[in-house]
Design a protein around this motif. Structure first.
Motif, PDB file in Angstrom:
ATOM      1  N   VAL A 220       0.836  -1.201   0.000  1.00 25.13           N
ATOM      2  CA  VAL A 220       0.000   0.000   0.000  1.00 25.13           C
ATOM      3  C   VAL A 220       0.872   1.252   0.000  1.00 25.13           C
ATOM      4  O   VAL A 220       0.587   2.234  -0.705  1.00 25.13           O
ATOM      5  CB  VAL A 220      -0.944  -0.007   1.222  1.00 25.13           C
ATOM      6  CG1 VAL A 220      -1.628   1.350   1.384  1.00 25.13           C
ATOM      7  CG2 VAL A 220      -1.990  -1.109   1.083  1.00 25.13           C
ATOM      8  N   VAL A 221       1.957   1.221   0.789  1.00 24.84           N
ATOM      9  CA  VAL A 221       2.862   2.373   0.843  1.00 24.84           C
ATOM     10  C   VAL A 221       3.531   2.612  -0.511  1.00 24.84           C
ATOM     11  O   VAL A 221       3.739   3.759  -0.921  1.00 24.84           O
ATOM     12  CB  VAL A 221       3.923   2.155   1.944  1.00 24.84           C
ATOM     13  CG1 VAL A 221       5.040   3.188   1.840  1.00 24.84           C
ATOM     14  CG2 VAL A 221       3.278   2.216   3.323  1.00 24.84           C
ATOM     15  N   CYS A 222       3.861   1.538  -1.218  1.00 25.82           N
ATOM     16  CA  CYS A 222       4.592   1.661  -2.480  1.00 25.82           C
ATOM     17  C   CYS A 222       3.693   1.976  -3.676  1.00 25.82           C
ATOM     18  O   CYS A 222       4.164   2.548  -4.679  1.00 25.82           O
ATOM     19  CB  CYS A 222       5.366   0.377  -2.765  1.00 25.82           C
ATOM     20  SG  CYS A 222       6.741   0.088  -1.615  1.00 25.82           S
ATOM     21  N   ILE A 223       2.428   1.622  -3.612  1.00 24.95           N
ATOM     22  CA  ILE A 223       1.523   1.827  -4.755  1.00 24.95           C
ATOM     23  C   ILE A 223       1.429   3.301  -5.175  1.00 24.95           C
ATOM     24  O   ILE A 223       1.489   3.612  -6.369  1.00 24.95           O
ATOM     25  CB  ILE A 223       0.139   1.228  -4.456  1.00 24.95           C
ATOM     26  CG1 ILE A 223       0.200  -0.308  -4.599  1.00 24.95           C
ATOM     27  CG2 ILE A 223      -0.909   1.784  -5.410  1.00 24.95           C
ATOM     28  CD1 ILE A 223      -1.073  -1.008  -4.188  1.00 24.95           C
ATOM     29  N   PHE A 227       2.175   4.507  -9.025  1.00 24.87           N
ATOM     30  CA  PHE A 227       1.153   5.127  -9.865  1.00 24.87           C
ATOM     31  C   PHE A 227       1.358   6.630 -10.008  1.00 24.87           C
ATOM     32  O   PHE A 227       0.962   7.217 -11.006  1.00 24.87           O
ATOM     33  CB  PHE A 227      -0.240   4.829  -9.305  1.00 24.87           C
ATOM     34  CG  PHE A 227      -0.712   3.435  -9.606  1.00 24.87           C
ATOM     35  CD1 PHE A 227      -1.355   3.145 -10.792  1.00 24.87           C
ATOM     36  CD2 PHE A 227      -0.483   2.409  -8.711  1.00 24.87           C
ATOM     37  CE1 PHE A 227      -1.779   1.861 -11.082  1.00 24.87           C
ATOM     38  CE2 PHE A 227      -0.907   1.111  -8.986  1.00 24.87           C
ATOM     39  CZ  PHE A 227      -1.556   0.845 -10.185  1.00 24.87           C
ATOM     40  N   GLY A 228       2.000   7.236  -8.990  1.00 19.22           N
ATOM     41  CA  GLY A 228       2.238   8.679  -9.062  1.00 19.22           C
ATOM     42  C   GLY A 228       3.294   9.041 -10.098  1.00 19.22           C
ATOM     43  O   GLY A 228       3.124   9.989 -10.870  1.00 19.22           O
ATOM     44  N   ASN A 233       8.221   4.382 -15.347  1.00 17.07           N
ATOM     45  CA  ASN A 233       9.272   5.309 -14.930  1.00 17.07           C
ATOM     46  C   ASN A 233      10.253   4.586 -14.010  1.00 17.07           C
ATOM     47  O   ASN A 233       9.882   4.178 -12.907  1.00 17.07           O
ATOM     48  CB  ASN A 233       8.655   6.504 -14.209  1.00 17.07           C
ATOM     49  CG  ASN A 233       9.679   7.588 -13.896  1.00 17.07           C
ATOM     50  OD1 ASN A 233      10.890   7.357 -13.950  1.00 17.07           O
ATOM     51  ND2 ASN A 233       9.199   8.769 -13.545  1.00 17.07           N
ATOM     52  N   PRO A 234      11.524   4.413 -14.428  1.00 16.24           N
ATOM     53  CA  PRO A 234      12.493   3.697 -13.577  1.00 16.24           C
ATOM     54  C   PRO A 234      12.638   4.301 -12.186  1.00 16.24           C
ATOM     55  O   PRO A 234      12.906   3.583 -11.219  1.00 16.24           O
ATOM     56  CB  PRO A 234      13.804   3.819 -14.366  1.00 16.24           C
ATOM     57  CG  PRO A 234      13.379   4.005 -15.785  1.00 16.24           C
ATOM     58  CD  PRO A 234      12.108   4.807 -15.720  1.00 16.24           C
ATOM     59  N   LEU A 235      12.442   5.618 -12.061  1.00 19.19           N
ATOM     60  CA  LEU A 235      12.581   6.260 -10.757  1.00 19.19           C
ATOM     61  C   LEU A 235      11.574   5.698  -9.758  1.00 19.19           C
ATOM     62  O   LEU A 235      11.850   5.656  -8.548  1.00 19.19           O
ATOM     63  CB  LEU A 235      12.399   7.774 -10.907  1.00 19.19           C
ATOM     64  CG  LEU A 235      12.596   8.598  -9.632  1.00 19.19           C
ATOM     65  CD1 LEU A 235      13.997   8.402  -9.069  1.00 19.19           C
ATOM     66  CD2 LEU A 235      12.332  10.088  -9.911  1.00 19.19           C
ATOM     67  N   LYS A 238      13.192   2.667  -8.264  1.00 17.34           N
ATOM     68  CA  LYS A 238      14.345   3.064  -7.456  1.00 17.34           C
ATOM     69  C   LYS A 238      13.885   3.574  -6.090  1.00 17.34           C
ATOM     70  O   LYS A 238      14.441   3.213  -5.050  1.00 17.34           O
ATOM     71  CB  LYS A 238      15.139   4.150  -8.181  1.00 17.34           C
ATOM     72  CG  LYS A 238      15.854   3.683  -9.436  1.00 17.34           C
ATOM     73  CD  LYS A 238      16.632   4.857 -10.011  1.00 17.34           C
ATOM     74  CE  LYS A 238      17.520   4.419 -11.150  1.00 17.34           C
ATOM     75  NZ  LYS A 238      18.431   5.493 -11.571  1.00 17.34           N
ATOM     76  N   LEU A 239      12.863   4.435  -6.103  1.00 15.00           N
ATOM     77  CA  LEU A 239      12.355   4.985  -4.845  1.00 15.00           C
ATOM     78  C   LEU A 239      11.676   3.916  -4.004  1.00 15.00           C
ATOM     79  O   LEU A 239      11.765   3.933  -2.766  1.00 15.00           O
ATOM     80  CB  LEU A 239      11.388   6.136  -5.132  1.00 15.00           C
ATOM     81  CG  LEU A 239      12.016   7.392  -5.732  1.00 15.00           C
ATOM     82  CD1 LEU A 239      10.954   8.453  -5.990  1.00 15.00           C
ATOM     83  CD2 LEU A 239      13.098   7.949  -4.808  1.00 15.00           C
ATOM     84  N   VAL A 240      11.002   2.973  -4.656  1.00 20.15           N
ATOM     85  CA  VAL A 240      10.385   1.861  -3.925  1.00 20.15           C
ATOM     86  C   VAL A 240      11.457   1.086  -3.165  1.00 20.15           C
ATOM     87  O   VAL A 240      11.266   0.700  -1.999  1.00 20.15           O
ATOM     88  CB  VAL A 240       9.623   0.940  -4.899  1.00 20.15           C
ATOM     89  CG1 VAL A 240       9.402  -0.433  -4.282  1.00 20.15           C
ATOM     90  CG2 VAL A 240       8.278   1.563  -5.264  1.00 20.15           C
ATOM     91  N   ALA A 241      12.608   0.848  -3.796  1.00 16.07           N
ATOM     92  CA  ALA A 241      13.695   0.132  -3.132  1.00 16.07           C
ATOM     93  C   ALA A 241      14.204   0.894  -1.914  1.00 16.07           C
ATOM     94  O   ALA A 241      14.492   0.301  -0.863  1.00 16.07           O
ATOM     95  CB  ALA A 241      14.832  -0.128  -4.111  1.00 16.07           C
ATOM     96  N   VAL A 242      14.295   2.218  -2.029  1.00 14.51           N
ATOM     97  CA  VAL A 242      14.738   3.039  -0.899  1.00 14.51           C
ATOM     98  C   VAL A 242      13.723   2.982   0.235  1.00 14.51           C
ATOM     99  O   VAL A 242      14.085   2.865   1.417  1.00 14.51           O
ATOM    100  CB  VAL A 242      14.969   4.498  -1.354  1.00 14.51           C
ATOM    101  CG1 VAL A 242      15.240   5.399  -0.155  1.00 14.51           C
ATOM    102  CG2 VAL A 242      16.137   4.565  -2.338  1.00 14.51           C
ATOM    103  N   VAL A 243      12.440   3.070  -0.108  1.00 20.30           N
ATOM    104  CA  VAL A 243      11.390   2.954   0.908  1.00 20.30           C
ATOM    105  C   VAL A 243      11.503   1.626   1.650  1.00 20.30           C
ATOM    106  O   VAL A 243      11.402   1.566   2.889  1.00 20.30           O
ATOM    107  CB  VAL A 243       9.997   3.100   0.256  1.00 20.30           C
ATOM    108  CG1 VAL A 243       8.896   2.731   1.259  1.00 20.30           C
ATOM    109  CG2 VAL A 243       9.787   4.516  -0.251  1.00 20.30           C
ATOM    110  N   CYS A 244      11.736   0.543   0.906  1.00 16.48           N
ATOM    111  CA  CYS A 244      11.865  -0.782   1.523  1.00 16.48           C
ATOM    112  C   CYS A 244      13.070  -0.841   2.458  1.00 16.48           C
ATOM    113  O   CYS A 244      13.005  -1.445   3.539  1.00 16.48           O
ATOM    114  CB  CYS A 244      11.999  -1.848   0.441  1.00 16.48           C
ATOM    115  SG  CYS A 244      10.499  -2.103  -0.532  1.00 16.48           S
TER     116      CYS A 244
END
Length: 478
Positions: A220-223, A227-228, A233-235, A238-244
């Motif tokens: 839910v946090v990553c969705i 979608f935003g 978009n590769p970014l 990348k940001l999902v990995a940082v969040v994790c």
């Protein structure tokens, strides 16, 4: 404010002379671990879920690393159709195209990276388990593994959407899988030190349940990020990995702070790493002679646990290809599946302490096999069948996993907890080819993807039959 009870140290476990785990690891007359210690231990499952759910299963590997973004630009463009969409590689007219072959190659290469990770786990896990038992370093290894997994997830930020970065990403995630399993060896073995025979089921279930629910929250946090910024978009990835990575570090802090280090067991030999394999072989032979229940349970569990893994590994494929789920429906199903599995696991943990883990595993495996056959037999009714039976499948998976961990804790002598849980991780990997093989063979023999569910059911059924022949010692039956 911390109460005297909350801050009380855990009593070091007394090693049973008989090798039977009559009182788990907490002495002759064990007291329950403080609630803060139990919850802090269980939170590690929650902390690890972004890597398991987001990186490995639903998002980073499936939607980024093995996607068209890592194809050569010319090959990627060859898959573009006149209407602006890309070829659907499930259609026979496109399967032989350079575009579809390129996607197949990416998935195959990821499979080889995962295979290499499995070999490393096979080699390392049991010896490391023997080492932590002998030296009392379970928590140190767990902290080291956690930090390493977080750093690997941070490193994924630098994986560009370019073919030359593929192996960097694949090997980074594969190494993360190895480190995760090594962390699991110590984490699972610590279950005996935060529980008693009366509470081991519910505490194990709490950990699994928090893990599944953590997977839901992490998705839910990553969705919004996906979608935003856009799925192409590769970014986003990348940001999902940082969040994790941040999630893993933040939610591991309770375990770092509140769970005490494990004791060294007097019966576990202190030897160098290579010598651990000699000790391991000798202890396996001794385990077969003196604690045969544990030995045979490891064999049965290796088979049915691979079937359990197959439910999640191929469930999304079956939903999308066999029942026509859209991308969004697959994501929603993934959220629902983790939520159902998490809630059912927490509830089943309490049932475990009433009816016993073996009975709970048998009930769960019977339910899994039954639901698999229902999915197949009622397939013509459409997606509603998969929504209902698929979620029921997930409701049985978590309890079977948690009860397996609890049963092994009850069966294993205190001085061999780390080593046996190293074997538990290893045997699960040793048999990891069974579900994929059964899935592929049933598809090849019968020519339809929905037949794959029968292959998974066959592995679960074989594991169930093997478990029925495992005889438990009197203290576990009691």
């Amino acid at each position: 404010m911390t109460s005297e009870h909350d801050s009380a140290p855990l009593t070091p476990p007394t090693v049973a002379r008989t090798g039977a785990l009559g009182q788990i690891g907490r002495g002759v007359d064990p007291e329950p671990a403080p609630r803060k210690v139990v919850v802090s231990w269980a939170m590690w499952d929650w902390a690890m879920q972004p890597f398991n759910t987001v990186i490995l299963t639903f998002v980073w590997i499936a939607l980024y690393l093995t996607s068209r973004q890592f194809l050569d630009p010319a090959v990627r463009e060859s898959g573009l159709l006149a209407d602006g969409s890309y070829m659907n590689c499930n259609q026979s007219e496109y399967m032989g195209s350079a575009y579809c072959q390129g996607l197949t190659d990416l998935s195959e290469w990821w499979g080889w990276a995962n295979f290499a990770a499995g070999i490393l786990i096979l080699i390392l896990a049991p010896a490391l388990g023997q080492q932590v038992d002998a030296r009392g370093t379970k928590k140190k290894w767990l902290i080291g593994a956690t930090i390493a997994i977080a750093l690997i997830q941070f490193a994924l930020f630098f994986v560009e959407a370019d073919p030359k970065y593929f192996w960097f990403g694949a090997l980074a995630v594969a190494i993360g899988a190895v480190v995760s399993e090594i962390g699991n060896v110590s984490y699972y073995a610590m279950l005996s030190e935060v529980s008693t025979p009366q509470t081991v089921g519910r505490i194990s279930g709490l950990g699994w349940g928090l893990g599944y629910i953590g997977g839901v929250v992490a998705l839910v946090v990553c969705i919004p990020v996906l979608f935003g910024l856009g799925q192409d978009n590769p970014l986003s990835y990348k940001l999902v990995a940082v969040v994790c990575a941040i999630w893993t570090l933040a939610f591991s802090i309770p375990m770092f702070r509140n769970v005490p280090e494990s004791p060294a067991y007097a019966e576990a030999e202190k030897v160098n790493f290579l010598r651990s394999y000699v000790v391991l072989a000798r202890n396996l032979a001794k385990l077969f002679r003196t604690n045969r229940s544990t030995f045979w349970f490891l064999l049965a569990a290796a088979v049915y646990r691979d079937g359990l893994a197959g439910v999640f590994a191929f469930g999304a494929v079956l939903a999308a290809q066999g029942f026509g789920f859209s991308f969004l429906e697959v994501i929603i199903f993934g959220l629902a599946a983790n939520l159902v599995a998490g809630i059912s696991t927490i509830i089943a943990g309490r049932i475990d302490d009433v009816i016993g883990p073996r009975n709970l595993i048998i009930i769960a495996l019977c339910g899994l096999v039954a639901m698999a056959f229902v999915v197949f037999l009622l397939r013509d009714l459409g997606t509603i069948v998969f929504w209902i039976c698929g979620l029921l499948l997930c409701a049985f998976v978590g309890p079977a996993q948690a009860a397996s961990r609890g049963l092994l804790t009850r069966l294993t002598p205190p001085s061999m907890q780390g080593e046996i849980f190293g074997l538990y991780a290893t045997t699960g990997r040793v048999a990891s080819f069974l579900a994929p093989l059964a899935w592929s063979l049933f598809l090849a023999w019968f020519g339809g993807i929905v037949y794959g569910v029968l292959g998974i059911a066959a592995i679960l059924l074989i594991g169930l039959i093997l478990l029925l022949f495992v005889k438990l010692p009197p203290h576990v039956r009691a």
